[in-house]
Design a protein around this motif. Structure first.
Motif, short mmCIF file in Angstrom:
data_model
loop_
_atom_site.label_atom_id
_atom_site.label_comp_id
_atom_site.label_asym_id
_atom_site.label_seq_id
_atom_site.Cartn_x
_atom_site.Cartn_y
_atom_site.Cartn_z
N UNK A 1 -1.61 13.52 26.38
CA UNK A 1 -1.52 14.58 26.03
C UNK A 1 -1.09 14.64 24.70
N UNK A 2 -0.15 13.89 24.32
CA UNK A 2 0.34 14.11 23.03
C UNK A 2 0.77 12.64 22.90
N UNK A 3 0.13 11.68 21.87
CA UNK A 3 0.45 10.51 21.68
C UNK A 3 0.88 10.24 20.56
N UNK A 4 2.06 9.55 20.05
CA UNK A 4 2.84 9.35 18.86
C UNK A 4 2.63 8.02 18.47
N UNK A 5 2.06 7.87 17.14
CA UNK A 5 2.04 6.47 16.84
C UNK A 5 3.02 6.25 15.35
N UNK A 6 3.81 5.30 15.45
CA UNK A 6 4.43 5.12 14.40
C UNK A 6 4.24 3.87 13.65
N UNK A 7 3.64 4.23 12.41
CA UNK A 7 3.33 3.18 11.42
C UNK A 7 4.32 3.01 10.33
N UNK A 8 5.56 3.20 10.64
CA UNK A 8 6.52 3.17 9.71
C UNK A 8 6.39 4.17 8.70
N UNK A 9 5.89 4.17 7.62
CA UNK A 9 5.83 5.25 6.70
C UNK A 9 4.71 6.36 6.94
N UNK A 10 3.90 6.10 8.02
CA UNK A 10 3.17 7.04 8.19
C UNK A 10 3.34 7.16 9.90
N UNK A 11 3.38 8.60 10.34
CA UNK A 11 3.58 8.83 11.71
C UNK A 11 2.25 9.65 12.17
N UNK A 12 1.82 9.27 13.22
CA UNK A 12 0.33 10.01 13.80
C UNK A 12 0.60 10.76 14.81
N UNK A 13 0.49 11.98 15.23
CA UNK A 13 0.36 12.72 16.31
C UNK A 13 -0.96 12.89 16.88
N UNK B 1 0.75 -1.13 0.17
CA UNK B 1 0.01 0.06 0.15
C UNK B 1 1.03 1.26 0.02
N UNK B 2 0.52 2.11 -0.94
CA UNK B 2 1.45 3.25 -1.05
C UNK B 2 0.92 4.25 0.22
N UNK B 3 2.20 5.08 0.63
CA UNK B 3 1.85 6.11 1.92
C UNK B 3 0.54 6.93 1.92
N UNK B 4 0.26 7.43 0.80
CA UNK B 4 -1.01 8.49 0.70
C UNK B 4 -2.13 7.65 1.10
N UNK B 5 -2.35 6.28 0.53
CA UNK B 5 -3.44 5.56 0.63
C UNK B 5 -3.46 5.06 2.05
N UNK B 6 -2.40 4.89 2.57
CA UNK B 6 -2.52 4.33 4.02
C UNK B 6 -2.61 5.45 4.92
N UNK B 7 -2.40 6.58 4.67
CA UNK B 7 -2.70 7.84 5.44
C UNK B 7 -4.18 7.87 5.35
N UNK B 8 -4.78 7.84 4.11
CA UNK B 8 -6.38 8.07 3.97
C UNK B 8 -6.97 6.85 4.78
N UNK B 9 -6.37 5.70 4.96
CA UNK B 9 -7.08 4.80 5.70
C UNK B 9 -6.90 5.08 7.10
N UNK B 10 -5.61 5.46 7.73
CA UNK B 10 -5.76 5.81 8.94
C UNK B 10 -6.30 7.06 9.35
N UNK B 11 -6.47 7.77 8.73
CA UNK B 11 -7.29 9.04 8.81
C UNK B 11 -8.89 8.65 9.11
N UNK B 12 -9.23 7.75 8.21
CA UNK B 12 -10.48 7.23 8.19
C UNK B 12 -10.88 6.53 9.73
#
Length: 114
Positions: free
Chosen positions: A76-88, A1-12
């Motif tokens: 208060x600030x949670x960081x998730x590392x999904x390798x090519x996608x990082x979520x704050x 899965x390409x990174x932008x597609x993965x980002x859309x999935x996670x954002x969903x």
């Protein structure tokens, strides 16, 4: 899965749990750490923890690579590392203080489903 597609999935996934002000930025080529940075706001500590836990659960269900999570205990600030996608996941006041979006003003925004 390409990174932008993965980002859309996670954002969903984040949107499913009422994350606020979801912003995804394509930072590929600007850093060696990741390709996409997602920043969201939570209404409170428990909401931030629930958002992070939901992403972790969904990543497991969907076989999306998950490397680590920091800050879940305080929420208060949670960081998730999904390798090519990082979520704050931020509480609003900390999001404004750390201004992650401001650090990546030159990064193109990824259009997310409404």
């Amino acid at each position: 899965m390409e990174s932008p597609e993965k980002a859309r999935l996670v954002a969903g996934w984040l949107d499913d749990k009422q994350a606020e002000r979801i912003c995804a930025m394509n930072v590929a080529g600007m850093t060696s750490v990741t390709d996409v940075v997602i920043v969201v706001s939570a209404r409170g500590v428990k909401h931030a923890q629930a958002l992070a836990s939901h992403v972790l659960e969904m990543a497991s269900e969907e076989n999306v690579e998950f490397l680590s999570m920091e800050g879940h205990k305080t929420g208060e600030w949670v960081l998730l590392d999904l390798n090519d996608v990082i979520v704050h996941v931020f509480l609003d006041e900390l999001r404004e203080f750390y201004n992650i979006e401001g650090m990546w003003t030159e990064a193109p925004r990824i259009e997310l489903d409404a």
